[in-house]
Design a protein around this motif. Sequence first.
Motif, PDB file in Angstrom:
ATOM      1  N   GLN A  96      -9.691  -6.482   4.642  1.00 19.23           N
ATOM      2  CA  GLN A  96     -11.071  -6.916   4.427  1.00 19.23           C
ATOM      3  C   GLN A  96     -11.400  -6.924   2.926  1.00 19.23           C
ATOM      4  O   GLN A  96     -12.033  -7.856   2.431  1.00 19.23           O
ATOM      5  CB  GLN A  96     -12.041  -5.975   5.179  1.00 19.23           C
ATOM      6  CG  GLN A  96     -13.480  -6.420   5.164  1.00 19.23           C
ATOM      7  CD  GLN A  96     -13.706  -7.672   6.001  1.00 19.23           C
ATOM      8  OE1 GLN A  96     -13.006  -7.916   6.970  1.00 19.23           O
ATOM      9  NE2 GLN A  96     -14.692  -8.455   5.615  1.00 19.23           N
ATOM     10  N   LYS A  97     -10.942  -5.898   2.227  1.00 23.52           N
ATOM     11  CA  LYS A  97     -11.158  -5.819   0.773  1.00 23.52           C
ATOM     12  C   LYS A  97     -10.463  -6.975   0.057  1.00 23.52           C
ATOM     13  O   LYS A  97     -11.000  -7.552  -0.885  1.00 23.52           O
ATOM     14  CB  LYS A  97     -10.628  -4.473   0.266  1.00 23.52           C
ATOM     15  CG  LYS A  97     -10.887  -4.187  -1.174  1.00 23.52           C
ATOM     16  CD  LYS A  97     -10.354  -2.804  -1.517  1.00 23.52           C
ATOM     17  CE  LYS A  97     -10.494  -2.485  -2.980  1.00 23.52           C
ATOM     18  NZ  LYS A  97      -9.909  -1.179  -3.319  1.00 23.52           N
ATOM     19  N   HIS A  98      -9.270  -7.352   0.531  1.00 20.62           N
ATOM     20  CA  HIS A  98      -8.536  -8.479  -0.048  1.00 20.62           C
ATOM     21  C   HIS A  98      -9.284  -9.797   0.179  1.00 20.62           C
ATOM     22  O   HIS A  98      -9.380 -10.627  -0.728  1.00 20.62           O
ATOM     23  CB  HIS A  98      -7.130  -8.556   0.556  1.00 20.62           C
ATOM     24  CG  HIS A  98      -6.415  -9.838   0.292  1.00 20.62           C
ATOM     25  ND1 HIS A  98      -5.940 -10.179  -0.960  1.00 20.62           N
ATOM     26  CD2 HIS A  98      -6.080 -10.869   1.106  1.00 20.62           C
ATOM     27  CE1 HIS A  98      -5.360 -11.361  -0.895  1.00 20.62           C
ATOM     28  NE2 HIS A  98      -5.426 -11.797   0.354  1.00 20.62           N
ATOM     29  N   GLU A  99      -9.820  -9.983   1.369  1.00 17.09           N
ATOM     30  CA  GLU A  99     -10.545 -11.217   1.686  1.00 17.09           C
ATOM     31  C   GLU A  99     -11.798 -11.373   0.836  1.00 17.09           C
ATOM     32  O   GLU A  99     -12.117 -12.466   0.381  1.00 17.09           O
ATOM     33  CB  GLU A  99     -10.916 -11.246   3.167  1.00 17.09           C
ATOM     34  CG  GLU A  99      -9.738 -11.479   4.080  1.00 17.09           C
ATOM     35  CD  GLU A  99     -10.124 -11.419   5.544  1.00 17.09           C
ATOM     36  OE1 GLU A  99     -11.310 -11.657   5.873  1.00 17.09           O
ATOM     37  OE2 GLU A  99      -9.236 -11.131   6.358  1.00 17.09           O
ATOM     38  N   THR A 100     -12.511 -10.281   0.610  1.00 13.99           N
ATOM     39  CA  THR A 100     -13.761 -10.351  -0.153  1.00 13.99           C
ATOM     40  C   THR A 100     -13.525 -10.368  -1.665  1.00 13.99           C
ATOM     41  O   THR A 100     -14.440 -10.682  -2.416  1.00 13.99           O
ATOM     42  CB  THR A 100     -14.680  -9.163   0.202  1.00 13.99           C
ATOM     43  OG1 THR A 100     -13.982  -7.945  -0.059  1.00 13.99           O
ATOM     44  CG2 THR A 100     -15.101  -9.212   1.656  1.00 13.99           C
ATOM     45  N   SER A 101     -12.315 -10.070  -2.115  1.00 12.10           N
ATOM     46  CA  SER A 101     -12.052 -10.010  -3.559  1.00 12.10           C
ATOM     47  C   SER A 101     -11.992 -11.392  -4.213  1.00 12.10           C
ATOM     48  O   SER A 101     -12.082 -11.504  -5.424  1.00 12.10           O
ATOM     49  CB  SER A 101     -10.741  -9.276  -3.830  1.00 12.10           C
ATOM     50  OG  SER A 101      -9.650 -10.047  -3.379  1.00 12.10           O
TER      51      SER A 101
ATOM     52  N   GLU B  29      -6.629   4.793   3.383  1.00 15.36           N
ATOM     53  CA  GLU B  29      -7.407   3.626   3.767  1.00 15.36           C
ATOM     54  C   GLU B  29      -6.805   3.015   5.024  1.00 15.36           C
ATOM     55  O   GLU B  29      -5.593   3.024   5.216  1.00 15.36           O
ATOM     56  CB  GLU B  29      -7.407   2.577   2.655  1.00 15.36           C
ATOM     57  CG  GLU B  29      -8.179   2.976   1.417  1.00 15.36           C
ATOM     58  CD  GLU B  29      -8.250   1.838   0.423  1.00 15.36           C
ATOM     59  OE1 GLU B  29      -9.134   0.973   0.594  1.00 15.36           O
ATOM     60  OE2 GLU B  29      -7.426   1.818  -0.491  1.00 15.36           O
TER      61      GLU B  29
ATOM     62  N   ALA C 220      -9.335  -2.226   6.651  1.00 13.87           N
ATOM     63  CA  ALA C 220     -10.201  -2.120   5.471  1.00 13.87           C
ATOM     64  C   ALA C 220      -9.520  -2.723   4.244  1.00 13.87           C
ATOM     65  O   ALA C 220     -10.169  -3.374   3.416  1.00 13.87           O
ATOM     66  CB  ALA C 220     -10.559  -0.661   5.217  1.00 13.87           C
ATOM     67  N   ILE C 221      -8.224  -2.527   4.125  1.00 15.36           N
ATOM     68  CA  ILE C 221      -7.483  -3.091   2.989  1.00 15.36           C
ATOM     69  C   ILE C 221      -7.490  -4.615   3.061  1.00 15.36           C
ATOM     70  O   ILE C 221      -7.716  -5.300   2.055  1.00 15.36           O
ATOM     71  CB  ILE C 221      -6.039  -2.541   2.960  1.00 15.36           C
ATOM     72  CG1 ILE C 221      -6.057  -1.045   2.645  1.00 15.36           C
ATOM     73  CG2 ILE C 221      -5.190  -3.275   1.942  1.00 15.36           C
ATOM     74  CD1 ILE C 221      -4.716  -0.368   2.804  1.00 15.36           C
TER      75      ILE C 221
ATOM     76  N   THR D 294       0.848  -1.193   0.000  1.00 16.67           N
ATOM     77  CA  THR D 294       0.000   0.000   0.000  1.00 16.67           C
ATOM     78  C   THR D 294       0.881   1.240   0.000  1.00 16.67           C
ATOM     79  O   THR D 294       2.031   1.205   0.413  1.00 16.67           O
ATOM     80  CB  THR D 294      -0.912   0.041   1.240  1.00 16.67           C
ATOM     81  OG1 THR D 294      -0.097   0.122   2.410  1.00 16.67           O
ATOM     82  CG2 THR D 294      -1.799  -1.169   1.325  1.00 16.67           C
TER      83      THR D 294
END
Length: 190
Positions: free
Chosen positions: A84-89, A77, A81-82, A71
């Motif tokens: 979490q975004k990686h897990e949901t991607s 960010e 949050a980063i 990052t």
Amino acid sequence: MGGGTEAFPDLGRHCQLSDCHQLDFLPFTCHACHKVFCVEHRSCKSHECPKADFNSRKVLVCEICSVSIETTGCKNEDDKAILQKHETSGDCDPKKKKKKPTCPVKRCKGILTFSNTSTCKTCQIQVCLKHRFPADHDCKRNSSSSQPLVKDLKEANKFLTALVARSGNDCGNKSRPSSSHPTNPSVKAC
């Protein structure tokens, strides 16, 4: 506030720190806040830059799949949050988690890293630095390297046979006269 002198008004710039305003002929521009500073206040820390983490790089490691996520400070960010975004991607897969290689020596739990790995020249096994010598990792010679070992044994046997035949006698030839007292001088004095 401009820079320079009366004779050269475009030469140099004044430091934009409120307490300094020094005229500097080689001014520095901050890469984060884009203000001009003198040598003394050119670093973000010295002029207390509000955007000091601009372009700073940080790496987050996902605990689930061990992927590193780089990052920069330009996006504000949060770390959580980063991740979490990686897990949901959909890129986060616990099956892709790589197991780190360990030393194959019994009861050694050393992790083989770039700087802690040694390859045995005899058996071609990668071991940790503690076990880099053949005696330390129970090195098993392969069949191609056993032939030089047999040749070395034959040479050792020849040496031992010669030593026994000599039976402790001196290596020199005792029948030869000593050079310090010649018995027959080659030149006679008159």
